[in-house]
Design an enzyme around this catalytic site. Structure first.
Site, PDB file in Angstrom:
ATOM      1  N   ASP A  61      -8.841   8.397  35.724  1.00 41.49           N
ATOM      2  CA  ASP A  61      -8.954   9.583  36.574  1.00 41.49           C
ATOM      3  C   ASP A  61      -7.743  10.483  36.321  1.00 41.49           C
ATOM      4  O   ASP A  61      -6.603  10.074  36.538  1.00 41.49           O
ATOM      5  CB  ASP A  61      -8.988   9.126  38.050  1.00 41.49           C
ATOM      6  N   THR A  94     -10.987  16.765  37.172  1.00 39.00           N
ATOM      7  CA  THR A  94      -9.508  16.815  37.139  1.00 39.00           C
ATOM      8  C   THR A  94      -9.000  16.765  35.697  1.00 39.00           C
ATOM      9  O   THR A  94      -7.985  17.378  35.390  1.00 39.00           O
ATOM     10  CB  THR A  94      -8.917  15.633  37.924  1.00 39.00           C
ATOM     11  N   THR A  95      -9.697  16.032  34.822  1.00 37.96           N
ATOM     12  CA  THR A  95      -9.277  15.974  33.416  1.00 37.96           C
ATOM     13  C   THR A  95      -9.692  17.260  32.707  1.00 37.96           C
ATOM     14  O   THR A  95      -8.915  17.846  31.957  1.00 37.96           O
ATOM     15  CB  THR A  95      -9.903  14.750  32.718  1.00 37.96           C
ATOM     16  N   ASP A 387     -14.557  10.096  44.124  1.00 34.95           N
ATOM     17  CA  ASP A 387     -14.862  11.313  43.348  1.00 34.95           C
ATOM     18  C   ASP A 387     -16.320  11.718  43.545  1.00 34.95           C
ATOM     19  O   ASP A 387     -16.628  12.879  43.800  1.00 34.95           O
ATOM     20  CB  ASP A 387     -14.616  11.073  41.845  1.00 34.95           C
TER      21      ASP A 387
END
Length: 527
Positions: A61, A94-95, A387
């Site tokens: 994550d 998020t990445t 998530d």
């Protein structure tokens, strides 16, 4: 006095080209660090703490990885920040947001090297991001009027989100759980009502969703094991003063009878307190702090279930789902708001006994019990599920969805390319660079799956020149596939947040032309 002596000795500054290079390099390094975790075949990272216990976290994550890093480079900190905001705002992507910002800066570096002013690049990026967003808006799918289709969209989004996580093997099972839990919230984005309990043992497939609230505590000896139509008083108060306990004070007595009198007075005080609590007309008392044996006996005699040492998060959530408030004084029973639920009973999960509250006042309460081989697996499973829950709760409010698998990036890149052709002047170079940065996302997804990214992206680009194309990268078969048939969907809100946050962060870093590092203030010598 020379000009360079404005700053004190320990301060330093970098100007112009060097400052810009330091910013670009730091941001690109952070982007390359998390790049390998992107997509369904992304790899995990092990984060080992240098503190006591050397705690180990295994995760892919982006936000968790970046949160754990101690970073010195100021531009890199900006990217860590956008990743954290993306996690708080929508929970996923998020990445992607860090990779896209890194690629935008990589392209900007080439443009700056070919003597294009940063402000021109920023203007071009602004135009390109507007154009990209409009391209997505034209292609969104919205099934909010059809409940069955919307549920199926949510399931597909949950499965796509879980695809790149540890839960990918049982994604159907967990997607069903996440969608059921989010539908219980009835449109609220408050995930407090969904409690996740981790119990080592069994396999991930043994995880289940339970309506109601589960408290990770045992019922005491001699207490009723089952209570129907419970009235619950949730409290944070000291229930351990039935013994003499006056810190730092000395009591001088001339005989043991005096000690007994003091202890008797303490007991009477405790008895009064218990009477006041019982006067609320309750049959369950949950306390944040310890409950000693004497008050526990008094509660058991009155047929009241007393639960001690419930962790603070546990009692806050219990208060929330049963509709009660946390009390610490008991003189006015009418001003205390009690919690209500239909049934309290003891249940077994694995080897552990827990207390189960069902039929809570707040109907949306539910608990997800995660089982797994070890604490590391459970922690990562919890992050993955969190998530998915975040994305789903946001999608219930903003019901627009898109196809996934690199499809949105190719749609945006195609529109941005067309805008670049129509734009005169140096801005067109910046707009073209934006398009190249967007294509880096499907390229990275293909690279991480060990596929030939150049070949696949070229095929994708050709496919996208036909109208209404749904092509994206299918990493399972290793080819270009129809994303609608494969059921790979993403939330529009996630994609929009990725696009806008990455553009704003890269703009901010591009504006930098000087980095001043100040020395920390020293304490003056007061001797």
């Amino acid at each position: 006095m020379p000009i360079d002596k404005i700053f004190k000795d320990d301060a330093s500054e970098e100007k112009g080209e060097r400052a810009r290079m330091a910013s670009f390099v730091g941001a690109m390094a952070i982007s390359d660090l998390v790049k390998s975790t992107l997509g369904p075949k992304g790899m995990d990272k092990i984060l080992q703490s240098t503190g006591r216990g050397h705690a180990v976290t295994v995760t892919n994550d982006g936000a968790t990885i970046l949160k754990s890093l101690h970073i010195d480079n100021p531009a890199a900190k900006v990217l860590v920040d956008i990743s954290k905001v993306q996690d708080d705002e929508v929970g996923d992507g998020t990445t992607s947001v860090v990779v896209l910002a890194g690629e935008l800066l990589r392209e900007a570096e080439k443009l700056v090297a070919s003597k294009i002013h940063p402000m021109t690049i920023i203007a071009g990026y602004r135009m390109a991001s507007e154009c990209a967003r409009d391209a997505l808006l034209k292609r969104v799918i919205d099934n909010k009027d059809n409940a069955e289709m919307f549920r199926s969209d949510l399931l597909k989004i949950a499965m796509t989100t879980l695809c790149s996580k540890i839960l990918s093997q049982d994604k159907e099972h967990f997607a069903e759980m996440a969608v059921d839990a989010v539908f219980r919230l009835k449109g609220s984005t408050n995930l407090e009502a969904i409690q996740i309990i981790k119990k080592p043992g069994g396999t991930l497939r043994d995880s289940f969703l339970d309506e109601g609230f589960i408290l990770d505590k045992k019922i005491g000896i001699g207490q009723p094991k089952r209570i129907e139509n419970a009235k619950i008083l949730v409290a944070n108060t000291a229930m351990d003063t039935d013994k003499v306990k006056i810190y730092g004070a000395r009591v001088r007595v001339d005989s043991m009878t005096k000690v007994a009198e003091i202890e008797g007075a303490e007991k009477e005080k405790m008895k009064d307190k218990v009477k006041k609590i019982i006067a609320h007309g309750i049959n369950c008392f949950v306390n944040r702090q310890l409950i000693y044996n004497f008050p526990e006996e008094l509660f058991a005699d009155a047929g009241i279930l007393a639960i001690e040492h419930a962790d603070f998060e546990g009692i806050e959530r219990l208060g929330l789902v049963t509709g009660g408030e946390i009390a610490s004084t008991f003189d006015n029973p009418e001003s205390v708001k009690l919690g209500h639920c239909k049934l309290i009973e003891e249940i077994m999960i694995g080897e552990d006994k827990l207390i189960h509250f069902s039929g809570c006042e707040m109907g949306q309460a539910c608990s997800i019990v995660l089982r797994g081989a070890s604490h590391h697996v459970l922690d990562e499973a919890e992050r993955s599920l969190h998530d998915a829950l975040c994305v789903l709760s946001q999608t219930v409010n903003d019901t627009r969805v898109l196809l996934g698998g690199g499809w949105p990036e190719m749609v945006m890149a195609k529109e941005v390319d067309e805008l670049a052709r129509k734009t005169a002047g140096k801005k067109s170079h910046a707009i073209e660079a934006f398009s190249r940065a967007l294509v880096a996302i499907p390229t990275t997804i293909a690279d991480n799956a060990g596929l030939d990214s150049a070949e696949l992206v070229a095929q994708l680009r050709a496919e996208h020149h036909t109208e209404g194309c749904n092509a994206g990268i299918d990493v399972i078969s290793g080819s270009v596939g129809d994303m609608e048939e494969r059921g790979i969907y993403e939330a529009f809100k996630v994609k929009q947040a990725v696009l806008l946050s990455a553009t704003e962060a890269s703009e901010m870093i591009l504006r930098v032309d000087e980095i001043i590092t100040c020395a920390p203030r020293r304490r003056e010598d007061r001797m």
